[in-house]
Design an enzyme around this catalytic site. Structure first.
Site, PDB file in Angstrom:
ATOM      1  CE  LYS A  26      -1.986  95.806  37.479  1.00  0.00           C
ATOM      2  NZ  LYS A  26      -3.109  96.359  38.438  1.00  0.00           N
ATOM      3  NE  ARG A  96      -6.817  94.180  38.944  1.00  0.00           N
ATOM      4  CZ  ARG A  96      -7.009  92.521  38.291  1.00  0.00           C
ATOM      5  NH1 ARG A  96      -7.816  92.739  37.692  1.00  0.00           N
ATOM      6  NH2 ARG A  96      -7.789  91.795  39.711  1.00  0.00           N
ATOM      7  N   GLY A 105      -0.879  99.635  45.595  1.00  0.00           N
ATOM      8  CA  GLY A 105      -2.153 100.416  46.737  1.00  0.00           C
ATOM      9  C   GLY A 105      -2.056 101.525  46.767  1.00  0.00           C
ATOM     10  CG  MET A 107      -2.455 104.889  41.548  1.00  0.00           C
ATOM     11  SD  MET A 107      -2.227 105.771  39.876  1.00  0.00           S
ATOM     12  CE  MET A 107      -1.375 104.616  39.436  1.00  0.00           C
ATOM     13  NE  ARG A 352       3.538  93.925  41.502  1.00  0.00           N
ATOM     14  CZ  ARG A 352       2.743  94.736  41.760  1.00  0.00           C
ATOM     15  NH1 ARG A 352       1.965  95.722  41.681  1.00  0.00           N
ATOM     16  NH2 ARG A 352       2.204  93.941  43.380  1.00  0.00           N
ATOM     17  CG  HIS A 468      24.507 120.156  63.587  1.00  0.00           C
ATOM     18  ND1 HIS A 468      24.489 119.448  64.866  1.00  0.00           N
ATOM     19  CD2 HIS A 468      26.471 120.450  63.531  1.00  0.00           C
ATOM     20  CE1 HIS A 468      25.721 119.184  65.485  1.00  0.00           C
ATOM     21  NE2 HIS A 468      26.595 119.604  64.162  1.00  0.00           N
ATOM     22  CB  SER A 777      36.755 118.990  47.454  1.00  0.00           C
ATOM     23  OG  SER A 777      35.824 118.346  48.226  1.00  0.00           O
ATOM     24  CB  CYS A 844      33.779 117.240  50.003  1.00  0.00           C
ATOM     25  SG  CYS A 844      33.809 118.556  50.640  1.00  0.00           S
ATOM     26  CE1 TYR A 864      36.894 114.289  46.893  1.00  0.00           C
ATOM     27  CE2 TYR A 864      38.228 114.445  45.679  1.00  0.00           C
ATOM     28  CZ  TYR A 864      38.064 114.766  46.592  1.00  0.00           C
ATOM     29  OH  TYR A 864      38.114 115.753  46.872  1.00  0.00           O
TER      30      TYR A 864
END
Length: 887
Positions: A26, A96, A105, A107, A352, A468, A777, A844, A864
């Site tokens: 801000k 503020r 909302g 603080m 903002r 699970h 992996s 994985c 990957y």
């Protein structure tokens, strides 16, 4: 002396937009707007460094702050021609918060500060409006008492409602000056009654009380919870913005409002917002009065007969539209703007980057590229990967009413309504009849998979975000709420009890897997739509990323869904999940319960053809893409017979009596099955199991390669290896079977044998293990469990306490612990590649779909990541962002 305070306003500022870390979002934007020459009420920002010092020094301020604040107040006084606390022309200010990222909302804010019994009369004389002055005073007393002094705001609201009832008023706007005078006095008396001392009249005491409160609000519960949810460090702190007041409640030529330069819900390039005439900012958000539409088009679309701002204040609206264009052009993003109109003059209080839905984020980013406003790289960095979940799953209609029973963990996104079912079998039966069901269990087990697949959603009272239920639900794309501990699930009587209410079998409930809410009854949902913007953005992401993205899948349905979402192969096929179908599990149980190799091989012969067909299906769907098949890795207890009927069925199939099976089950019982006879240990003890699987994989790969006319290269993965010798023995077994099958076929087939690194010892011994591995992996689910010594299924009971106490920054099963578990992964990669520099390496675990974890994987050079099908787009975008951030 250190600089703690930065001034802004009057066409210039000491800060700028790039100083968000110091001035907060801000404060930085107020400075930037001032530098742009926009009408910003003058003020100053106390930096985030003061907040840090405040908490590091037992809530004491650093030296020099008081003098700098006094100098900045004097600067405001000079600019506006009013004096703080003056009896003739008083300066009023707002105080503020402003963290470096928006925390709407969370603080505290105080408006109209500087009013007291004397200055309120001066304000009335100067404005010529006694009603306005005392309306502002009662607002200040209520807000200051609530935010700074800790007096519940409802006490003041109650006084207001009583006064309105006694005088026949319905709306606040009906009250006259005398009414607000009386209420201001009543509010002060109530505050003194609650506090034991008078409401403060000294304006400097008021100012420092408000500054204290804003810094104090950084550590209130709701702010800390918000930061945990959004991974915002507590160490960042907040800034405090003190700004001269402008008033939207001085009459009918005054207004206040909130606006967006584009529609934050849809992304449409049209102004969107609301305003109120003769009001202050909190009136818009508090719902005290119904706001009016900003534009004529939106008013007509809403069916409202209340004039829009465009119609009622056309000159000011044109000024506002000009500000919209200037700010969006300057920031090159959709802006969320707060404004006030005082006696026909427009003032901008805040701008903002606006929060937006995922569909809106996509539309805005892609269209801004098309319009030449931002680059492709910027567009990719604008869209939050996790927000893509909104596009892939049904969501609850935000306009629908909700009867919330309780809240659990948001384990798998999306929303679902359906009949409560307490068993997987019944869920499957009802689903076949075309009924929508929600499977409700205390906790799920692998035997529930058929019911989970049949259900529209899954609800459990135990288990965490990687339990699970959570893992399987995410893989299937089913909404899931887990760990709803306040639910009492009575499986015998088939009821759910919560908060004095009872939900019975087949009653309708709704779950929201995106926020963890459980609701009574059916709540309307909105189906996702994957439009052209999604495909275009994903195409850009694929061009930028270097990290491949695979999926965790073992069913044709999951594999097909993952391919549609852009998966480049299967990184984890969990073969134990293939055995829980009713027609297979009896053979698996026969294999496990047999006390001889002959008995086990007889059962495996029955499983071979169905296992082979499983692999044929997956290889066919993946069409030459890599498929990593993890050999059997179940804790044995998951397969053991549980009920009398199960024992009877297995006994009949094996030709033995039930007493024998019960003794055998007792022999196989383990006290800690997750660390017991599982993974490669099973293969060492019962090599015939892995022989069957190696044969099924090889035969399937040969058949599909021949049918498709292109090579299938299976990657066979040995789980839970802790030493080189384990892998050496089992690789030799696998290769002997595979080579024999290939030789007998007369065809050629390349294959790889690697291992899953999921034990700390394996990571430390990676250099040795790599001698016998074609790939690694990292199974980060189990690696996290074994590194922390925490069961992921039980961790939900205490993890919240650890997060609140800042012991853990976040749930290590949701986002990879980069300092601990991540360090083991780095060690494993480095030591493995020091032995084989071309070693293929991926992960994985569920972390493969977490954006922060994906970035970590990119940074340490993995090839990957592999994740649940519905998280594949998230991983693709996160991988692109990681490449852009580190290029």
């Amino acid at each position: 002396m250190a600089k703690w305070v930065y001034n802004f306003g009057d066409g210039s500022a000491e800060g700028e937009a790039s100083m968000k870390d110091l001035l907060g979002g801000k404060g930085a934007n107020l400075a930037e707007m001032s530098n742009l020459g926009l009408p910003v009420p003058p003020g100053f920002t106390i930096t985030t460094e003061v907040c840090t010092a405040f908490y590091e020094n037992n809530k004491n301020y650093p030296e020099g702050l008081t003098q700098q604040v006094e100098a900045s107040i004097a600067a405001i006084e000079k600019t506006v021609g009013a004096k703080f606390g003056d009896e003739e022309n008083p300066l009023l200010v707002s105080v503020r918060s402003g963290a470096r990222v928006s925390m709407p909302g969370m603080m505290d804010t105080v408006l109209n500060l500087g009013l007291n019994d004397v200055t309120v009369e001066a304000l009335a004389r100067k404005s010529g409006d006694e009603r306005f002055a005392y309306d502002s005073y009662r607002r200040f007393i209520q807000m200051y008492s609530d935010v700074v002094l800790g007096v519940d705001h409802y006490l003041f609201e109650e006084l207001l409602e009583i006064h309105k009832e006694e005088n026949g008023f319905v709306l606040d706007t009906e009250l006259e000056a005398e009414d607000w005078k009386k209420l201001s006095q009543a509010f002060k008396e109530k505050a003194e009654e609650e506090l034991g001392h008078p409401f403060p009249q000294d304006v400097n005491e008021q100012l420092w009380g408000a500054i204290d409160a804003v810094f104090g609000s950084w550590m209130i519960e709701r702010a800390m919870v918000y930061r945990r949810l959004h991974n915002i460090p507590h160490t960042w702190g907040t800034a405090v913005n003190v700004q001269s007041m402008v008033f939207g409640n001085m009459g009918d030529d005054c207004a206040t409002g909130v606006a967006f330069t584009r529609d934050p819900s849809t992304g449409e390039n049209a102004y969107y917002g609301e305003y109120l005439i003769n009001a202050q900012g909190e009136d818009v958000v508090a719902g005290i009065r119904t706001p009016q539409n900003l534009t004529k088009v939106s008013r007509i679309a809403a069916g409202s007969d209340m004039p829009s701002m465009e119609e009622s204040m056309p000159d000011v609206y044109n000024d506002l539209a000009s500000v919209f264009q200037k700010l969006e052009s300057h920031y090159r993003d959709m802006q969320d703007i707060e404004f006030t109109v005082q006696q026909g003059k427009l003032w901008i209080l805040q701008t903002r980057s606006g929060k937006r839905t995922a569909p809106a984020a996509l539309k805005i980013a892609v269209e801004m590229v098309h319009d030449g406003i931002i680059s492709v790289d910027e567009a990719l960095l604008r869209v939050e990967p996790g927000a893509l979940d909104q596009l892939l799953h049904p969501t609850l209609d935000p306009a629908a009413e909700r009867d919330v029973l309780t809240k659990g963990l948001p384990a798998s996104p999306g929303a679902a309504s359906g009949m409560v079912c307490f068993t997987a079998d019944e869920a499957e039966e009802l689903a076949k009849e075309g009924k929508d069901v929600v499977l409700v269990r205390i906790e799920t087990s692998p035997e529930d998979i058929h019911g989970m697949h049949a259900a529209k959603g899954i609800l459990t009272s135990r288990g965490g975000m990687t339990s699970h239920a959570a893992v399987v639900a995410r893989g299937m794309g089913r909404p899931c709420v887990s760990g709803a501990g306040s639910l009492h699930i009575d499986l015998t009587n088939k009821t759910i009890s919560v908060g004095g209410r009872v939900i019975g079998n087949h009653d309708i409930i709704t779950i929201d897997g995106s926020n963890g809410e459980v609701m009574a009854g059916e709540v309307a949902t909105i189906k996702p739509e994957l439009g052209g913007h999604f495909g275009e953005l994903m195409g850009w992401a694929d061009e930028k990323r270097t990290l491949n993205v695979r999926t965790n899948a073992e069913t044709p349905l999951d594999a097909s869904a993952a391919r549609e979402f852009g998966a480049e192969g299967i990184g984890l096929c969990r073969t134990e999940h293939m055995f829980f179908d009713a027609d297979r599990i009896i053979n698996v149980r026969q294999m496990i319960m047999s006390d001889s190799e002959t008995g086990r091989r007889a059962a495996l012969e029955k499983l071979l053809p169905v296992q082979k067909q499983d692999f044929i299906d997956l290889f066919t769907i993946m069409k030459g893409l890599p498929v990593t098949v993890r050999l059997l890795d179940p804790p044995l207890h998951e397969f053991l017979p549980q009920h009398e009927d199960d024992f009877q069925d297995v006994a009949k199939a094996m030709g033995v009596d039930v007493a024998f099976l019960r003794r055998r089950a007792e022999e196989l019982h383990e006290f800690n099955p997750m660390l017991g006879h599982r993974g490669c240990r099973l293969g060492i003890s019962f090599p015939e199991i892995y022989e069957m699987q190696a044969r099924a994989i090889t035969e399937a790969a040969l058949e599909v390669s021949k049918n498709l006319g292109e090579a299938v290269i299976p990657e066979i993965m040995v789980p839970l290896v802790g030493s080189r010798k384990e892998l050496e023995i089992l690789k030799k077994l696998i290769c002997n079977i595979a080579d024999d099958v290939i030789a007998a076929s007369g065809e050629k087939l390349d294959y790889m044998v690697g291992t899953m690194i999921e034990l700390p010892r394996a990571a430390l011994q990676a250099g040795e293990i790599a001698n016998d591995a074609d790939f690694f992996s990292f199974g980060t689910n189990d690696l996290t469990q074994t590194t922390y010594g925490i069961s992921r299924d039980d961790s939900a009971r205490f993890l919240e306490d650890y997060l609140k106490a800042d012991i853990y920054e976040q749930d290590p099963f949701v986002s990879l612990d980069q300092n601990g578990v991540g360090e083991l992964v780095k060690i494993g990669v480095e030591r493995g590649r020091s032995t084989k520099n071309n070693l293929k390496v991926g992960i994985c675990g569920e972390h493969g779909g977490d954006p922060a974890s994906v970035e970590f994987c990119h940074n340490i050079g993995l090839d990957y990541v592999s994740c649940s099908p519905y998280r594949v787009p998230i991983a693709r975008l996160a991988a692109a962002q990681a490449a852009l951030k580190n290029s």
